[in-house]
Write a protein that holds these residues in place. Structure first.
Motif, PDB file in Angstrom:
ATOM      1  N   ARG A  20       4.119   6.472  -1.247  1.00  0.00           N
ATOM      2  CA  ARG A  20       4.166   4.998  -2.000  1.00  0.00           C
ATOM      3  C   ARG A  20       5.560   4.514  -1.693  1.00  0.00           C
ATOM      4  O   ARG A  20       6.414   5.052  -1.019  1.00  0.00           O
ATOM      5  CB  ARG A  20       4.419   5.798  -3.523  1.00  0.00           C
ATOM      6  CG  ARG A  20       5.621   6.612  -3.910  1.00  0.00           C
ATOM      7  CD  ARG A  20       5.752   6.919  -5.182  1.00  0.00           C
ATOM      8  NE  ARG A  20       6.343   5.993  -5.847  1.00  0.00           N
ATOM      9  CZ  ARG A  20       7.513   5.406  -5.989  1.00  0.00           C
ATOM     10  NH1 ARG A  20       8.513   6.237  -5.278  1.00  0.00           N
ATOM     11  NH2 ARG A  20       8.016   4.475  -6.804  1.00  0.00           N
ATOM     12  N   LYS A  40      10.688   0.866  -4.311  1.00  0.00           N
ATOM     13  CA  LYS A  40      11.135  -0.584  -4.015  1.00  0.00           C
ATOM     14  C   LYS A  40      12.625  -0.624  -4.283  1.00  0.00           C
ATOM     15  O   LYS A  40      13.243  -1.297  -3.513  1.00  0.00           O
ATOM     16  CB  LYS A  40      10.473  -1.313  -5.523  1.00  0.00           C
ATOM     17  CG  LYS A  40       9.241  -1.376  -5.529  1.00  0.00           C
ATOM     18  CD  LYS A  40       8.888  -2.079  -6.930  1.00  0.00           C
ATOM     19  CE  LYS A  40       7.131  -2.019  -6.925  1.00  0.00           C
ATOM     20  NZ  LYS A  40       6.870  -2.830  -8.235  1.00  0.00           N
ATOM     21  N   MET A  87      -8.885  -5.340  -6.984  1.00  0.00           N
ATOM     22  CA  MET A  87      -8.244  -4.624  -6.004  1.00  0.00           C
ATOM     23  C   MET A  87      -8.773  -4.972  -4.500  1.00  0.00           C
ATOM     24  O   MET A  87      -9.942  -5.159  -4.497  1.00  0.00           O
ATOM     25  CB  MET A  87      -8.358  -3.100  -6.218  1.00  0.00           C
ATOM     26  CG  MET A  87      -7.438  -2.437  -7.465  1.00  0.00           C
ATOM     27  SD  MET A  87      -7.621  -0.825  -7.486  1.00  0.00           S
ATOM     28  CE  MET A  87      -6.519  -0.711  -8.729  1.00  0.00           C
ATOM     29  N   TRP A 135      -2.792  -0.495  -0.425  1.00  0.00           N
ATOM     30  CA  TRP A 135      -3.213  -1.037  -1.514  1.00  0.00           C
ATOM     31  C   TRP A 135      -2.475  -1.197  -2.671  1.00  0.00           C
ATOM     32  O   TRP A 135      -1.649  -0.184  -2.783  1.00  0.00           O
ATOM     33  CB  TRP A 135      -4.737  -0.562  -2.007  1.00  0.00           C
ATOM     34  CG  TRP A 135      -4.644   0.714  -2.471  1.00  0.00           C
ATOM     35  CD1 TRP A 135      -4.880   0.884  -4.048  1.00  0.00           C
ATOM     36  CD2 TRP A 135      -4.530   2.105  -1.812  1.00  0.00           C
ATOM     37  NE1 TRP A 135      -4.633   2.321  -4.108  1.00  0.00           N
ATOM     38  CE2 TRP A 135      -4.578   2.904  -2.939  1.00  0.00           C
ATOM     39  CE3 TRP A 135      -4.606   2.396  -0.572  1.00  0.00           C
ATOM     40  CZ2 TRP A 135      -4.662   4.432  -2.703  1.00  0.00           C
ATOM     41  CZ3 TRP A 135      -4.644   3.790  -0.364  1.00  0.00           C
ATOM     42  CH2 TRP A 135      -4.618   4.736  -1.325  1.00  0.00           C
ATOM     43  N   HIS A 136      -2.637  -2.061  -3.508  1.00  0.00           N
ATOM     44  CA  HIS A 136      -1.840  -2.118  -4.670  1.00  0.00           C
ATOM     45  C   HIS A 136      -2.746  -1.487  -6.026  1.00  0.00           C
ATOM     46  O   HIS A 136      -3.832  -1.486  -5.767  1.00  0.00           O
ATOM     47  CB  HIS A 136      -1.375  -3.547  -5.320  1.00  0.00           C
ATOM     48  CG  HIS A 136      -0.228  -3.939  -4.562  1.00  0.00           C
ATOM     49  ND1 HIS A 136       1.263  -3.651  -5.034  1.00  0.00           N
ATOM     50  CD2 HIS A 136       0.195  -4.855  -3.533  1.00  0.00           C
ATOM     51  CE1 HIS A 136       2.115  -4.029  -4.276  1.00  0.00           C
ATOM     52  NE2 HIS A 136       1.489  -5.087  -3.306  1.00  0.00           N
ATOM     53  N   THR A 169      -2.275   0.074 -10.458  1.00  0.00           N
ATOM     54  CA  THR A 169      -1.688   0.415 -11.518  1.00  0.00           C
ATOM     55  C   THR A 169      -1.974   1.757 -11.919  1.00  0.00           C
ATOM     56  O   THR A 169      -2.932   2.470 -12.108  1.00  0.00           O
ATOM     57  CB  THR A 169      -2.084  -0.254 -12.921  1.00  0.00           C
ATOM     58  OG1 THR A 169      -1.779  -1.603 -12.538  1.00  0.00           O
ATOM     59  CG2 THR A 169      -1.213   0.072 -13.864  1.00  0.00           C
ATOM     60  N   ASP A 224       3.205   0.401 -11.571  1.00  0.00           N
ATOM     61  CA  ASP A 224       2.447  -0.688 -10.614  1.00  0.00           C
ATOM     62  C   ASP A 224       3.065  -0.199  -9.311  1.00  0.00           C
ATOM     63  O   ASP A 224       4.253   0.057  -8.897  1.00  0.00           O
ATOM     64  CB  ASP A 224       3.070  -1.956 -10.581  1.00  0.00           C
ATOM     65  CG  ASP A 224       2.449  -3.200  -9.594  1.00  0.00           C
ATOM     66  OD1 ASP A 224       1.302  -2.693  -9.263  1.00  0.00           O
ATOM     67  OD2 ASP A 224       3.225  -3.943  -9.118  1.00  0.00           O
ATOM     68  N   GLU A 225       2.110   0.549  -8.466  1.00  0.00           N
ATOM     69  CA  GLU A 225       2.741   1.090  -6.869  1.00  0.00           C
ATOM     70  C   GLU A 225       1.817   0.274  -5.942  1.00  0.00           C
ATOM     71  O   GLU A 225       0.756  -0.107  -6.257  1.00  0.00           O
ATOM     72  CB  GLU A 225       2.035   2.663  -7.002  1.00  0.00           C
ATOM     73  CG  GLU A 225       2.613   3.416  -8.211  1.00  0.00           C
ATOM     74  CD  GLU A 225       3.960   3.914  -7.885  1.00  0.00           C
ATOM     75  OE1 GLU A 225       4.623   3.176  -6.994  1.00  0.00           O
ATOM     76  OE2 GLU A 225       4.501   4.853  -8.829  1.00  0.00           O
ATOM     77  N   LEU A 226       2.636   0.302  -4.854  1.00  0.00           N
ATOM     78  CA  LEU A 226       1.883   0.058  -3.415  1.00  0.00           C
ATOM     79  C   LEU A 226       1.802   1.422  -2.686  1.00  0.00           C
ATOM     80  O   LEU A 226       2.675   1.893  -2.386  1.00  0.00           O
ATOM     81  CB  LEU A 226       3.011  -0.727  -2.734  1.00  0.00           C
ATOM     82  CG  LEU A 226       2.527  -1.172  -1.275  1.00  0.00           C
ATOM     83  CD1 LEU A 226       1.191  -1.858  -1.237  1.00  0.00           C
ATOM     84  CD2 LEU A 226       3.604  -1.995  -0.677  1.00  0.00           C
TER      85      LEU A 226
END
Length: 220
Positions: free
Chosen positions: A58, A61, A107, A121-122, A124, A133-135
């Motif tokens: 992940r 940020k 998505m 991918w992004h 929730t 909210d994760e990448l």
């Protein structure tokens, strides 16, 4: 040469050996009785449509770097009744959930720059017990597995889009049916004491229908 050991010692050894193999039939109760416990995984009403070994990351940020979430099996689980699909991944040893989110029509997944075995991918995600909210970035052992994952991901997202559009169409059709029935009742029951839909109610339903038709279709 005759044995110097007393004869009775030989008899005692033979009797002892015989006693060791003898079953007395005695029942020994366990000190602690363990009862079988049913363990729920939360996946009982779902079926796996894809399972692959991988390592998940992940994006942090704050630190502006990728952090490992765990290595294990990533699965697409399809609910038997709603047909909704979620992505679930557990760590191989601890079984701790490191990804848990629905796959929806908005998505998309794409190859990670410079690595054909990884994709991003992004989402929730709810793995930590709250929506975040994760990448995500996931890495597979082979290019083939990565392609298989991406194809299934996109296929699921597009199928969810179709269902959402069908639901919107059904809702609009329901409003049309209601309007037709109410108008017919108004004509048939004119002059009767039976209550009929008011003009305000019909206009309200018409506005709802117009707004529904004006809404843009969901993007796949």
């Amino acid at each position: 040469m005759a044995s110097t050991e007393p004869e009775h010692e030989h008899r005692e050894d033979e009797e002892a050996a015989a006693n060791e193999d003898e079953d007395t039939g005695a029942q020994v109760a366990p000190i602690v009785k363990l009862e079988e416990v049913a363990v729920s995984t939360g996946e009982e009403n779902e079926e796996a449509i894809l399972e692959l070994k991988a390592k998940l990351y992940r994006f942090d940020k704050n630190g502006k770097q990728w952090k490992e979430r765990g290595a294990g099996t990533v699965k697409f689980l399809k609910h038997k009744e709603s047909n909704k699909v979620r992505l679930v991944m557990r760590q191989s040893k601890t079984l701790k959930i490191c990804a848990n989110h629905l796959v929806i029509s908005t998505m998309s997944v794409q190859e990670h720059a410079g690595n054909e075995k990884s994709c991003v991918w992004h989402a929730t995600d709810f793995a930590d017990g709250e929506l975040k909210d994760e990448l995500f970035c996931i890495r597979f052992a082979s290019i083939e597995n990565c392609k298989t994952f991406m194809e299934k991901f996109q296929e699921v997202a597009e199928s969810q889009s179709t269902k959402e559009e069908d639901q919107e169409t059904s809702a609009a059709a329901g409003l049309l049916d209601k309007l037709t029935v109410e108008e017919k009742k108004t004509e048939d029951e004119a002059g009767d004491d039976a209550p009929v839909a008011s003009e305000e109610e019909i206009e309200s339903d018409s506005e709802k229908l117009e707004k529904k038709n004006e809404e843009p279709a969901s993007s796949s």
